[in-house]
Design an enzyme around this catalytic site. Sequence first.
Site, PDB file in Angstrom:
ATOM      1  N   LYS A  13      52.683  21.090  78.627  1.00  0.00           N
ATOM      2  CA  LYS A  13      51.499  21.571  79.350  1.00  0.00           C
ATOM      3  C   LYS A  13      51.891  22.585  80.425  1.00  0.00           C
ATOM      4  CE  LYS A  13      50.061  17.513  80.842  1.00  0.00           C
ATOM      5  NZ  LYS A  13      51.016  16.599  80.217  1.00  0.00           N
ATOM      6  N   ARG A  88      43.450  12.909  84.506  1.00  0.00           N
ATOM      7  CA  ARG A  88      44.286  11.961  83.781  1.00  0.00           C
ATOM      8  C   ARG A  88      43.565  10.645  83.518  1.00  0.00           C
ATOM      9  NH1 ARG A  88      49.439  14.179  85.308  1.00  0.00           N
ATOM     10  NH2 ARG A  88      51.201  13.139  84.333  1.00  0.00           N
ATOM     11  N   ARG A 127      65.150  17.304  79.394  1.00  0.00           N
ATOM     12  CA  ARG A 127      64.726  17.907  80.664  1.00  0.00           C
ATOM     13  C   ARG A 127      65.459  17.243  81.828  1.00  0.00           C
ATOM     14  NH1 ARG A 127      58.400  18.021  81.972  1.00  0.00           N
ATOM     15  NH2 ARG A 127      58.631  15.848  82.558  1.00  0.00           N
ATOM     16  N   ARG A 135      64.267  14.804  88.488  1.00  0.00           N
ATOM     17  CA  ARG A 135      62.962  14.191  88.727  1.00  0.00           C
ATOM     18  C   ARG A 135      63.110  12.712  88.478  1.00  0.00           C
ATOM     19  NH1 ARG A 135      57.817  17.171  86.070  1.00  0.00           N
ATOM     20  NH2 ARG A 135      57.174  15.000  85.972  1.00  0.00           N
ATOM     21  N   ARG A 146      55.399   5.862  81.750  1.00  0.00           N
ATOM     22  CA  ARG A 146      54.443   6.978  81.789  1.00  0.00           C
ATOM     23  C   ARG A 146      53.720   7.130  80.446  1.00  0.00           C
ATOM     24  NH1 ARG A 146      57.287  11.992  83.252  1.00  0.00           N
ATOM     25  NH2 ARG A 146      55.297  12.771  83.927  1.00  0.00           N
TER      26      ARG A 146
HETATM   27  P1  ADP Z   1      54.203  15.677  83.436  1.00  0.00           P
HETATM   28  O1  ADP Z   1      53.792  17.095  83.531  1.00  0.00           O
HETATM   29  O2  ADP Z   1      55.659  15.495  83.194  1.00  0.00           O
HETATM   30  O3  ADP Z   1      53.374  14.869  82.500  1.00  0.00           O
HETATM   31  P2  ADP Z   1      53.208  15.474  86.163  1.00  0.00           P
HETATM   32  O4  ADP Z   1      54.110  16.356  86.904  1.00  0.00           O
HETATM   33  O5  ADP Z   1      51.861  15.993  85.775  1.00  0.00           O
HETATM   34  O6  ADP Z   1      53.951  14.962  84.848  1.00  0.00           O
HETATM   35  O7  ADP Z   1      52.943  14.103  86.983  1.00  0.00           O
HETATM   36  C1  ADP Z   1      53.982  13.351  87.549  1.00  0.00           C
HETATM   37  C2  ADP Z   1      53.403  12.099  88.195  1.00  0.00           C
HETATM   38  O8  ADP Z   1      52.497  12.469  89.237  1.00  0.00           O
HETATM   39  C3  ADP Z   1      52.558  11.194  87.278  1.00  0.00           C
HETATM   40  O9  ADP Z   1      53.347  10.300  86.537  1.00  0.00           O
HETATM   41  C4  ADP Z   1      51.648  10.488  88.296  1.00  0.00           C
HETATM   42  O10 ADP Z   1      52.316   9.455  88.965  1.00  0.00           O
HETATM   43  C5  ADP Z   1      51.378  11.587  89.312  1.00  0.00           C
HETATM   44  N1  ADP Z   1      50.157  12.348  88.960  1.00  0.00           N
HETATM   45  C6  ADP Z   1      50.085  13.656  88.612  1.00  0.00           C
HETATM   46  N2  ADP Z   1      48.836  14.019  88.339  1.00  0.00           N
HETATM   47  C7  ADP Z   1      48.071  12.920  88.504  1.00  0.00           C
HETATM   48  C8  ADP Z   1      46.675  12.631  88.347  1.00  0.00           C
HETATM   49  N3  ADP Z   1      45.825  13.576  87.929  1.00  0.00           N
HETATM   50  N4  ADP Z   1      46.259  11.372  88.604  1.00  0.00           N
HETATM   51  C9  ADP Z   1      47.091  10.422  89.005  1.00  0.00           C
HETATM   52  N5  ADP Z   1      48.416  10.601  89.158  1.00  0.00           N
HETATM   53  C10 ADP Z   1      48.901  11.836  88.916  1.00  0.00           C
END
Ligand code: ADP
Length: 200
Positions: A13, A88, A127, A135, A146
């Site tokens: 994404k 999400r 990654r 991370r 996750r």
């Molecule tokens: P990735 O792009 O690897 O899927 P993100 O960087 O979007 O992960 O998100 C990392 C973490 O940040 C998530 O696992 C969650 O804990 C938190 N997070 C990010 N966006 C949201 C959201 N919209 N609602 C709740 N938690 C979020």
Amino acid sequence: MRLVLLGPPGAGKGTQADRLVERHGIVKLSTGDMLRAAIAGGTELGRKAQPIMDRGDLVPDALVIGIIGDRLAEPDARRGFVLDGFPRTVAQAEGLAELLESRGLALDAVIEIEVDESALLDRIQTRARESAVARSDDDPEVAKRRFAVYREQTAPVSGHYRAKGMLKTVDGMQSIEEVSAAIERALLVPTGAPNRPRNG
Ligand code: ADP
């Protein structure tokens, strides 16, 4: 152009959002990046979010809806945006609809990047190895958590948008270039009206 990108962790994404930003002159709004910035900055939001993110769980809906609401109010978001990692949960999707409605705006499309889950843990592990800045949530156990959270809480967001006729899906198991091209093609197809019945 106002877009949402959906897809499981590691689906690409962020990469595709960056390409949309370049091609369409819009801004990327990534709640993950905003939360990591809050942690790095030692803000109260960051202090609340950190232990939750470290476990691989979701930060409360009200917090992320609040940060997206603030961000949408900034002038650069007026030319359009791509949301990466938000909404999400279905509650976040509803919160977003309210935020947009109150500004007289609407989404143009929701694009879901579909990927084969077994390939994703490998991508995340790569990654984790290659990233200059580790991370903590790329740790294998946290990555598994996750995925579980994705299946339980985020996967229903696709159905939510599908029912509104807004969802477009692209095959994410291709090269970055091919996925980008598929997204551009999907954007050319007008979004269906809500619950529009099929002809015939
Ligand atoms: P990735 O792009 O690897 O899927 P993100 O960087 O979007 O992960 O998100 C990392 C973490 O940040 C998530 O696992 C969650 O804990 C938190 N997070 C990010 N966006 C949201 C959201 N919209 N609602 C709740 N938690 C979020």
